[in-house]
Motif scaffolding. Structure first.
Motif, mmCIF file in Angstrom:
data_model
loop_
_atom_site.group_PDB
_atom_site.id
_atom_site.type_symbol
_atom_site.label_atom_id
_atom_site.label_comp_id
_atom_site.label_asym_id
_atom_site.label_seq_id
_atom_site.Cartn_x
_atom_site.Cartn_y
_atom_site.Cartn_z
ATOM 1 N N LYS A 83 0.836 -1.194 0.000
ATOM 2 C CA LYS A 83 0.000 0.000 0.000
ATOM 3 C C LYS A 83 0.871 1.244 0.000
ATOM 4 C CE LYS A 83 -2.318 -1.663 3.595
ATOM 5 N NZ LYS A 83 -3.291 -1.750 4.709
ATOM 6 N N ASN A 135 -2.570 -6.154 -7.833
ATOM 7 C CA ASN A 135 -3.128 -5.311 -6.775
ATOM 8 C C ASN A 135 -4.079 -4.256 -7.328
ATOM 9 O OD1 ASN A 135 -1.482 -6.406 -4.574
ATOM 10 N ND2 ASN A 135 0.223 -5.465 -5.658
ATOM 11 N N PHE A 167 -7.036 -1.187 -5.880
ATOM 12 C CA PHE A 167 -7.374 -0.398 -4.697
ATOM 13 C C PHE A 167 -8.592 0.480 -4.974
ATOM 14 C CE2 PHE A 167 -3.168 -1.067 -2.746
ATOM 15 C CZ PHE A 167 -2.404 -1.371 -3.847
ATOM 16 N N LEU A 189 -7.961 4.933 1.990
ATOM 17 C CA LEU A 189 -8.126 3.608 1.402
ATOM 18 C C LEU A 189 -9.359 2.919 1.970
ATOM 19 C CD1 LEU A 189 -6.873 1.420 -0.455
ATOM 20 C CD2 LEU A 189 -5.619 0.609 1.561
ATOM 21 N N PHE A 247 -8.633 -2.992 -0.576
ATOM 22 C CA PHE A 247 -7.791 -3.374 -1.692
ATOM 23 C C PHE A 247 -7.812 -4.881 -1.878
ATOM 24 C CE2 PHE A 247 -3.740 -5.105 -0.108
ATOM 25 C CZ PHE A 247 -3.809 -4.791 1.231
ATOM 26 N N LYS A 250 -9.246 -10.049 -0.694
ATOM 27 C CA LYS A 250 -9.464 -8.643 -0.380
ATOM 28 C C LYS A 250 -8.991 -8.372 1.034
ATOM 29 C CE LYS A 250 -14.161 -9.608 1.097
ATOM 30 N NZ LYS A 250 -15.598 -9.525 0.797
ATOM 31 N N CYS A 308 -10.065 4.540 -8.275
ATOM 32 C CA CYS A 308 -9.533 3.185 -8.361
ATOM 33 C C CYS A 308 -8.062 3.283 -8.761
ATOM 34 C CB CYS A 308 -10.310 2.398 -9.400
ATOM 35 S SG CYS A 308 -9.650 0.746 -9.716
ATOM 36 N N GLN A 342 1.523 3.199 -8.012
ATOM 37 C CA GLN A 342 0.128 2.972 -8.349
ATOM 38 C C GLN A 342 -0.285 3.821 -9.546
ATOM 39 O OE1 GLN A 342 -2.491 3.268 -4.937
ATOM 40 N NE2 GLN A 342 -1.224 1.881 -3.725
#
Lengths: 113, 113
Positions: free
Chosen positions: A100, B31, B33, B45, B48, B55, B91, B102
């Protein structure tokens, strides 16, 4: 636990002036650091990232950031801003083995003519 | 180019309705999110997923659930929408390179009346 502090919620600046957006993080382990930019009504776009190596990182649109381990900072700079740089900027930190990212609250940069 | 698409850019729903937000990726990343973004609070968050049918709760899972039946698709479900769920929903996807970078979709601005 990791945390990210963006010291300024809003930064007003005139066009062609330099700007610095400040980011401090807390972590006791090696980290990866990111700056994202969000233009109005859009998702986040990666501006630059520090993974390892040189502490000065260059990104898109003329932005750069410097990783300072002793001060746990990763400030974003641009020597001369444009109106089109008006956006919200987010600093984020991640660490190896932990999938994360932790995001700061964001800094709204407003560039005025 | 990484492509993350979200089913709607803008959505208006009534209190008590069941709401589905969909996210689809074309990168084969493990992954995925879901975040919500509110002014002054940055990105928080919600949930995820690190694999199909897997999950994990994020920081604010209350009032939400998720589904990941296929690798490329991650759905966020509001079982009974409430006005305090009015927000921007983002997302993101990430691979397993260890660097945590990400990639974000364009966001869905949800208004619950």
């Amino acid at each position: 636990a990791q945390s990210v502090t963006q010291l300024d919620s809003q930064v007003p600046v005139f066009e062609e002036a330099p700007v610095e957006l400040r980011c401090n993080y807390s972590s006791s382990v090696s980290v990866y650091l990111f700056w994202y930019v969000q233009y109005p009504n859009q998702g986040l776009q990666l501006l630059l990232k520090y993974l390892s190596g040189s502490t000065l990182v260059k990104g898109i649109n003329g932005f750069e950031a410097e990783f300072n381990k002793s001060q746990t900072s990763f400030h974003l700079r641009k020597p001369s801003v444009h109106i089109s740089d008006t956006a919200e900027y987010f600093c984020a930190v991640g660490q190896s083995g932990y999938n994360k990212l932790i995001f700061g609250a964001g800094t709204r940069l407003a560039v005025h003519p | 180019d990484v492509k993350v698409t979200q089913s709607s850019r803008y959505l208006v729903k009534r209190t008590g309705e069941k709401v589905f937000l969909e996210c689809v990726q074309d990168m084969d990343h493990e992954n995925m999110f879901w975040y919500r973004q509110d002014p002054g609070l940055g990105l928080r968050l919600i949930y995820f997923s690190y694999d199909v049918k897997m999950k994990e709760k994020g920081d604010i899972p209350e009032g939400y659930s998720v589904s990941r039946e296929k690798k490329e698709r991650f759905s966020l479900i509001l079982e009974s929408a409430s006005t305090n769920q009015t927000s921007m929903y983002l997302c993101a996807i990430a691979g397993t390179s260890g660097y945590n970078e990400q990639f974000f979709g364009p966001g869905t601005r949800l208004t619950v009346l």
